[in-house]
Motif scaffolding. Structure first.
Motif, PDB file in Angstrom:
ATOM      1  N   ASP A 165       0.831  -1.206   0.000  1.00 58.96           N
ATOM      2  CA  ASP A 165       0.000   0.000   0.000  1.00 58.96           C
ATOM      3  C   ASP A 165       0.865   1.255   0.000  1.00 58.96           C
ATOM      4  O   ASP A 165       0.533   2.247  -0.659  1.00 58.96           O
ATOM      5  N   ARG A 166       1.964   1.210   0.738  1.00 63.04           N
ATOM      6  CA  ARG A 166       2.838   2.372   0.781  1.00 63.04           C
ATOM      7  C   ARG A 166       3.460   2.638  -0.586  1.00 63.04           C
ATOM      8  O   ARG A 166       3.577   3.787  -1.020  1.00 63.04           O
ATOM      9  N   HIS A 167       3.839   1.574  -1.288  1.00 63.64           N
ATOM     10  CA  HIS A 167       4.401   1.755  -2.625  1.00 63.64           C
ATOM     11  C   HIS A 167       3.400   2.455  -3.536  1.00 63.64           C
ATOM     12  O   HIS A 167       3.747   3.389  -4.267  1.00 63.64           O
ATOM     13  N   HIS A 168       2.136   1.993  -3.500  1.00 65.22           N
ATOM     14  CA  HIS A 168       1.120   2.604  -4.347  1.00 65.22           C
ATOM     15  C   HIS A 168       0.876   4.056  -3.949  1.00 65.22           C
ATOM     16  O   HIS A 168       0.710   4.934  -4.800  1.00 65.22           O
ATOM     17  N   GLN A 169       0.840   4.315  -2.637  1.00 64.96           N
ATOM     18  CA  GLN A 169       0.586   5.667  -2.160  1.00 64.96           C
ATOM     19  C   GLN A 169       1.704   6.617  -2.602  1.00 64.96           C
ATOM     20  O   GLN A 169       1.447   7.729  -3.063  1.00 64.96           O
ATOM     21  N   LEU A 170       2.946   6.175  -2.476  1.00 65.89           N
ATOM     22  CA  LEU A 170       4.067   7.024  -2.875  1.00 65.89           C
ATOM     23  C   LEU A 170       4.048   7.302  -4.381  1.00 65.89           C
ATOM     24  O   LEU A 170       4.376   8.405  -4.822  1.00 65.89           O
ATOM     25  N   ALA A 171       3.660   6.293  -5.147  1.00 66.52           N
ATOM     26  CA  ALA A 171       3.660   6.467  -6.598  1.00 66.52           C
ATOM     27  C   ALA A 171       2.687   7.551  -7.049  1.00 66.52           C
ATOM     28  O   ALA A 171       2.865   8.156  -8.107  1.00 66.52           O
ATOM     29  N   ASP A 172       1.647   7.802  -6.229  1.00 69.99           N
ATOM     30  CA  ASP A 172       0.636   8.802  -6.599  1.00 69.99           C
ATOM     31  C   ASP A 172       0.908  10.167  -5.985  1.00 69.99           C
ATOM     32  O   ASP A 172       0.126  11.100  -6.175  1.00 69.99           O
ATOM     33  N   MET A 173       1.990  10.298  -5.243  1.00 70.08           N
ATOM     34  CA  MET A 173       2.247  11.550  -4.535  1.00 70.08           C
ATOM     35  C   MET A 173       2.935  12.571  -5.429  1.00 70.08           C
ATOM     36  O   MET A 173       3.724  12.234  -6.313  1.00 70.08           O
ATOM     37  N   SER A 174       2.692  13.837  -5.131  1.00 69.81           N
ATOM     38  CA  SER A 174       3.429  14.931  -5.755  1.00 69.81           C
ATOM     39  C   SER A 174       4.775  15.076  -5.061  1.00 69.81           C
ATOM     40  O   SER A 174       5.045  14.437  -4.032  1.00 69.81           O
ATOM     41  N   ALA A 175       5.630  15.913  -5.605  1.00 68.31           N
ATOM     42  CA  ALA A 175       6.944  16.132  -4.992  1.00 68.31           C
ATOM     43  C   ALA A 175       6.812  16.652  -3.567  1.00 68.31           C
ATOM     44  O   ALA A 175       7.518  16.204  -2.651  1.00 68.31           O
ATOM     45  N   ASP A 176       5.897  17.608  -3.343  1.00 63.48           N
ATOM     46  CA  ASP A 176       5.703  18.147  -1.997  1.00 63.48           C
ATOM     47  C   ASP A 176       5.197  17.074  -1.049  1.00 63.48           C
ATOM     48  O   ASP A 176       5.605  17.015   0.122  1.00 63.48           O
ATOM     49  N   ALA A 177       4.303  16.215  -1.553  1.00 70.23           N
ATOM     50  CA  ALA A 177       3.752  15.163  -0.701  1.00 70.23           C
ATOM     51  C   ALA A 177       4.816  14.146  -0.314  1.00 70.23           C
ATOM     52  O   ALA A 177       4.833  13.646   0.819  1.00 70.23           O
ATOM     53  N   VAL A 178       5.719  13.805  -1.256  1.00 71.71           N
ATOM     54  CA  VAL A 178       6.805  12.872  -0.939  1.00 71.71           C
ATOM     55  C   VAL A 178       7.706  13.459   0.139  1.00 71.71           C
ATOM     56  O   VAL A 178       8.114  12.761   1.080  1.00 71.71           O
ATOM     57  N   LEU A 179       8.001  14.745   0.033  1.00 72.42           N
ATOM     58  CA  LEU A 179       8.831  15.379   1.053  1.00 72.42           C
ATOM     59  C   LEU A 179       8.142  15.370   2.411  1.00 72.42           C
ATOM     60  O   LEU A 179       8.771  15.115   3.445  1.00 72.42           O
ATOM     61  N   SER A 180       6.865  15.633   2.453  1.00 77.61           N
ATOM     62  CA  SER A 180       6.113  15.618   3.715  1.00 77.61           C
ATOM     63  C   SER A 180       6.086  14.217   4.303  1.00 77.61           C
ATOM     64  O   SER A 180       6.240  14.019   5.518  1.00 77.61           O
ATOM     65  N   PHE A 181       5.885  13.228   3.419  1.00 82.53           N
ATOM     66  CA  PHE A 181       5.879  11.836   3.877  1.00 82.53           C
ATOM     67  C   PHE A 181       7.223  11.465   4.495  1.00 82.53           C
ATOM     68  O   PHE A 181       7.288  10.874   5.585  1.00 82.53           O
ATOM     69  N   ALA A 182       8.332  11.811   3.793  1.00 80.08           N
ATOM     70  CA  ALA A 182       9.661  11.499   4.313  1.00 80.08           C
ATOM     71  C   ALA A 182       9.919  12.198   5.643  1.00 80.08           C
ATOM     72  O   ALA A 182      10.508  11.626   6.564  1.00 80.08           O
ATOM     73  N   GLU A 183       9.464  13.432   5.753  1.00 79.21           N
ATOM     74  CA  GLU A 183       9.638  14.192   6.993  1.00 79.21           C
ATOM     75  C   GLU A 183       8.890  13.526   8.139  1.00 79.21           C
ATOM     76  O   GLU A 183       9.405  13.400   9.259  1.00 79.21           O
TER      77      GLU A 183
END
Length: 435
Positions: A5-23
């Protein structure tokens, strides 16, 4: 969140969303590290000397200060069980517990910051380790001096430098004593950084000696320019080192120096392009041929030991050939998450010899003396259902499987899983232990 599920969620994220997720994940990791540090302190509290049985048995478990001098004592082998649950060695867990205890009893400002989520556990632990030789008052002074910058604002090397300076300022006498000790701690020896057929030698001596030797090395290397016109400066320096330390060395770097008598243990199989040199690592068979051709004055081939046939002797003492077989089956310490690969370890009768345990490959396992004592006196149990597969049970009932691939916490299989050979053995042993 499940991995898929995390792989699918990350694949749909924008650049800002990926940064927020990593943070967010980084913050969660920091929080988990703080929680484990707090758990390590509580584990120390639960293992005060009161937990030790009253016995005069030789080699019994003792109580020792958990951290710096003057901190509360805990049972000697408490760290082993805690370490196995967080996938680290008893030594690593002991250091973690020592840091936690020192933070609570000697570095209250840093500890308060850890609990409040304002101080990084890595930074707090570094200060605890760096101040372990200070008095309680000196450690408290360092605590107050560095707590504000222990939140990760400084690059790690800069933080280390600040702490080092504060520790020296807190106790100039200790700093001088360390300088005097360092002056006596001089050596020349091979390092452990050995890979791909290359070894490293470390020389530690007074600065003036090293600088003078380096100047002589450079002068000799400069004199080799005409003889080695295509070599790099570093290649000429290496040739100069070989000439200065071994006058019979050859300048042709593919030939190498003279051929002294050394013992190199190579493990090779006919169907593999890779061989293993003990104490070094993997080598290609091509490099082994080069090693033998250019560097070996003689080669002694040892007979092959068939590891599929168990070997045993009718005695407690372990002869050399049986030791060799055990080392080939278990190239490292068999305690959960242990790191030692040396041959200079104890060979433990997993079922004690006095209780009928045979002196055989399927009942012997290498361990450091510390891990051997943990097994003997701290309530751990071990069985080896097949040579090379070792199953441990800690004092609280958790099981760990150790083989040549490492250590795994073992639990029961689910209905849709086919149990492995080792898991079948574990389930049988669990039943036997329970009985």
């Amino acid at each position: 969140m499940a991995t898929q599920d995390r792989h699918h969620q990350l694949a749909d994220m924008s650049a800002d969303a990926v940064l927020s997720f990593a943070e967010d994940q980084h913050a969660a990791r920091q929080s988990a590290e703080r929680a484990i540090l707090e758990a390590a302190y509580q584990w120390a509290v639960l293992h005060s000397p009161d937990a030790l049985p009253a016995t005069d048995k030789r080699g019994r478990e003792r109580a020792k200060p958990a951290g710096a001098a003057g901190t509360p004592r805990i049972t000697e082998h408490a760290a082993a069980t805690f370490g196995a649950r967080i996938q680290t060695s008893p030594y690593g867990a002991k250091r973690l517990i020592a840091d936690a205890v020192d933070l609570v009893h000697r570095l209250p400002k840093l500890w308060a910051g850890v609990k409040a989520g304002q101080v990084r556990s890595t930074h707090a632990r570094h200060v605890a380790d760096a101040t372990r030789e200070l008095t309680a008052d000196e450690a408290a002074w360092v605590d107050a001096e560095v707590v504000e910058i222990a939140d990760g604002r400084l690059a790690w090397t800069r933080f280390e430098a600040v702490v080092e300076g504060k520790v020296a300022a807190a106790s100039p006498e200790l700093a001088r004593a360390k300088e005097e000790a360092a002056a006596k701690d001089t050596f020349i020896r091979r390092s452990r950084v050995d890979k791909h057929g290359i070894m490293t030698m470390t020389i530690r001596d007074h600065a003036a000696v090293i600088l003078g030797s380096e100047a002589g090395l450079d002068a000799t290397a400069d004199g080799l320019k005409d003889q080695m016109p295509d070599a790099t400066k570093q290649q000429r320096r290496l040739a100069a080192f070989a000439l200065l330390t071994n006058p019979e060395a050859h300048l042709d770097l593919t030939v190498g120096p003279v051929k002294p008598k050394v013992l190199i243990r190579l493990h090779c199989t006919p169907d593999s392009a890779i061989a293993r040199m003990e104490g070094h690592g993997p080598l290609t068979t091509e490099y082994v041929r080069h090693l033998v051709e250019h560097y070996a004055s003689g080669v002694k081939v040892q007979p092959v030991i068939n590891l599929n046939q168990g070997a045993s002797v009718d005695a407690y003492e372990i002869p050399h050939r049986l030791r060799e077989a055990v080392h080939l089956i278990h190239p490292g310490d068999t305690f959960p998450f242990a790191a030692n690969l040396s041959r200079k370890v104890d060979l433990d009768h997993q079922i004690p010899y006095a209780e009928g345990g045979p002196t055989s490959t399927d009942n012997l396992g290498p361990m450091t003396r510390t891990h051997h004592r943990i097994k003997t006196h701290a309530g751990w149990e071990v069985r080896q259902p097949f040579p090379g597969i070792v199953i441990w049970r800690d004092p609280h009932g958790a099981h760990f499987l150790v083989d040549q691939t490492g250590t795994r916490r073992v639990t029961g299989t689910t209905a849709d899983q086919t149990p492995t050979r080792a898991e079948i053995a574990l389930m049988q042993l669990t039943v036997d232990w329970a009985a």
